[in-house]
Design a protein around this motif. Structure first.
Motif, PDB file in Angstrom:
ATOM      1  N   GLU A 188      47.547  54.860 -10.903  1.00 54.16           N
ATOM      2  CA  GLU A 188      48.410  54.014 -11.042  1.00 54.16           C
ATOM      3  C   GLU A 188      47.970  52.647 -10.652  1.00 54.16           C
ATOM      4  O   GLU A 188      48.568  51.770 -11.294  1.00 54.16           O
ATOM      5  N   ASP A 242      56.728  49.093  -8.600  1.00 53.85           N
ATOM      6  CA  ASP A 242      56.815  50.515  -9.058  1.00 53.85           C
ATOM      7  C   ASP A 242      57.638  51.286  -8.323  1.00 53.85           C
ATOM      8  O   ASP A 242      58.613  50.928  -7.582  1.00 53.85           O
ATOM      9  N   SER A 296      51.688  48.612  -6.695  1.00 48.43           N
ATOM     10  CA  SER A 296      51.592  47.236  -6.827  1.00 48.43           C
ATOM     11  C   SER A 296      50.836  46.611  -5.691  1.00 48.43           C
ATOM     12  O   SER A 296      49.905  45.542  -5.751  1.00 48.43           O
ATOM     13  N   THR A 304      54.687  45.744 -13.958  1.00 50.32           N
ATOM     14  CA  THR A 304      55.216  47.196 -13.632  1.00 50.32           C
ATOM     15  C   THR A 304      54.526  48.197 -13.808  1.00 50.32           C
ATOM     16  O   THR A 304      53.923  48.252 -14.931  1.00 50.32           O
ATOM     17  N   SER A 305      54.549  49.246 -13.017  1.00 50.82           N
ATOM     18  CA  SER A 305      53.852  50.442 -13.653  1.00 50.82           C
ATOM     19  C   SER A 305      54.606  51.807 -12.988  1.00 50.82           C
ATOM     20  O   SER A 305      55.610  51.630 -12.199  1.00 50.82           O
ATOM     21  N   SER A 306      54.446  52.830 -13.884  1.00 50.26           N
ATOM     22  CA  SER A 306      54.755  54.082 -13.309  1.00 50.26           C
ATOM     23  C   SER A 306      54.002  55.228 -13.590  1.00 50.26           C
ATOM     24  O   SER A 306      52.877  55.113 -14.514  1.00 50.26           O
ATOM     25  N   ALA A 364      51.312  50.923 -17.418  1.00 53.69           N
ATOM     26  CA  ALA A 364      51.620  49.669 -16.857  1.00 53.69           C
ATOM     27  C   ALA A 364      51.474  48.402 -17.524  1.00 53.69           C
ATOM     28  O   ALA A 364      50.924  48.415 -18.671  1.00 53.69           O
ATOM     29  N   CYS A 424      59.489  52.994 -14.303  1.00 59.26           N
ATOM     30  CA  CYS A 424      59.316  51.310 -14.243  1.00 59.26           C
ATOM     31  C   CYS A 424      58.228  51.020 -15.553  1.00 59.26           C
ATOM     32  O   CYS A 424      58.296  50.024 -16.059  1.00 59.26           O
TER      33      CYS A 424
END
Length: 337
Positions: free
Chosen positions: A57, A86, A94, A138-140, A170, A282
């Motif tokens: 991630e 995140d 992040s 942003t990521s998940s 992301a 996210c």
């Protein structure tokens, strides 16, 4: 001093910052969904060649920032601010991406509302003249979120039909006062809303009231109406939450029946892909915006967009304390160039 705040919670950007580049990386499941053609990179392996999902991630968010910059031949060292967040403890994904990118970093936790939170703050920095370039990212990841918030995947727990599938992906958007691209006209900053939902497998119901509160406030503050937008899209209410939000908005006298949707509904075919109530996380609104919606704005298929990312502000600690699920939604109004 120019007053850029209008109404209770909205900022009107006088020199509307432009989103000059965007990039989206997604996992294999997202790459099998209806929006596959709009993503820049679809991973064959959700480990991204690394030894853990958490490391994967972090790599996703780092690589999507680099790719967004590369598209416009912008050097990473020329980016003034990196706003990112995140779902993991201490914003692990992040923070480690920021360590490697070496861009001045402001970590954000808005749960699944983080994309519009980061876009809002990036726009404020650019409009305020505090820099030339800011990146909102942003990521998940399905597997990292599941084992932090729910159960180890190895247990094979049955998921209730109200549950949503955390998006593996992301997205990064670069904002500037230079160049060309869709512009951010308004940002409406949400309040924490809690209707007393306790079920962590029914996030849509928990977040819908927050989305409604922010949308209602946006229209009240700006004097705009639903008809001023081609599309009003929430972050990740999913099928259940989207229906609840529509009903609540209708009760407030706000008719969005003709132009309302949700990123968590769009990203998966929830029946064929067995995602139950749709997507979340996210990365959900991040990849749908930075992939699909950004392209629609560039091509002027959408001219006026209200993006309302929604977040459930629970944590493993709050669950253990027996707390309900407070939620928030932030909105940005984006106009095609």
């Amino acid at each position: 001093m120019l007053n850029k705040k209008i109404g209770k919670q909205t900022i009107k950007f006088l020199e509307a910052p432009k989103i000059i580049s965007a990039n989206a990386i997604v996992g294999p499941k997202e790459g099998e969904g209806p929006l596959a053609q709009h993503f820049d990179t679809i991973l064959d392996d959700d480990l991204f060649g690394l030894k853990s999902w958490e490391k994967a991630e972090s790599k996703m968010i780092e690589e999507t920032v680099k790719a967004a910059a590369s598209k416009i031949k912008l050097s990473i060292k020329d980016i003034d601010y990196f706003f990112a967040g995140d779902l993991l403890n201490q914003l692990m994904s992040s923070t480690f991406a920021a360590r490697d990118l070496q861009i001045p970093y402001i970590g954000l936790f808005g749960a699944c509302s983080t994309l519009t939170e980061s876009l809002s703050l990036s726009a404020m920095m650019i409009d305020g003249g505090y820099g030339d370039y800011a990146v909102a990212a942003t990521s998940s990841h399905f597997s990292t979120a599941e084992r932090q918030f729910r159960f180890p995947l190895e247990l094979g727990n049955q998921r209730p039909l109200t549950s949503q599938w955390t998006v593996t992906g992301a997205g990064a958007a670069i904002l500037s006062n230079k160049g060309k691209g869709p512009s951010i006209a308004y940002a409406t900053i949400g309040k924490v809303i809690d209707f007393g939902i306790f079920d962590a497998n029914n996030m849509g119901a928990a977040m819908a009231p927050a989305a409604v509160d922010t949308i209602k406030t946006h229209f009240s503050d700006t004097g705009l109406s639903p008809s001023d937008y081609d599309l009003i899209i929430t972050g990740d209410l999913g099928v259940i939450g989207m229906d609840i939000a529509k009903d609540l908005l209708m009760k407030e006298g706000i008719n969005v029946s003709h132009n309302f949707s949700d990123c968590g509904v769009k990203i998966f075919d929830h029946e064929k892909q067995d995602t139950h109530a749709g997507g979340s996380g996210c990365g959900c609104s991040a990849v749908v915006f930075c992939g699909y919606l950004y392209t629609e704005l560039i091509e002027k298929k959408i001219k006026n967009l209200l993006l309302v990312s929604t977040g459930a502000l629970l944590s493993p600690t709050s669950i253990q304390q027996g707390e309900s699920i407070p939620s928030i939604a932030h909105a940005v109004a984006i106009r095609s160039s």
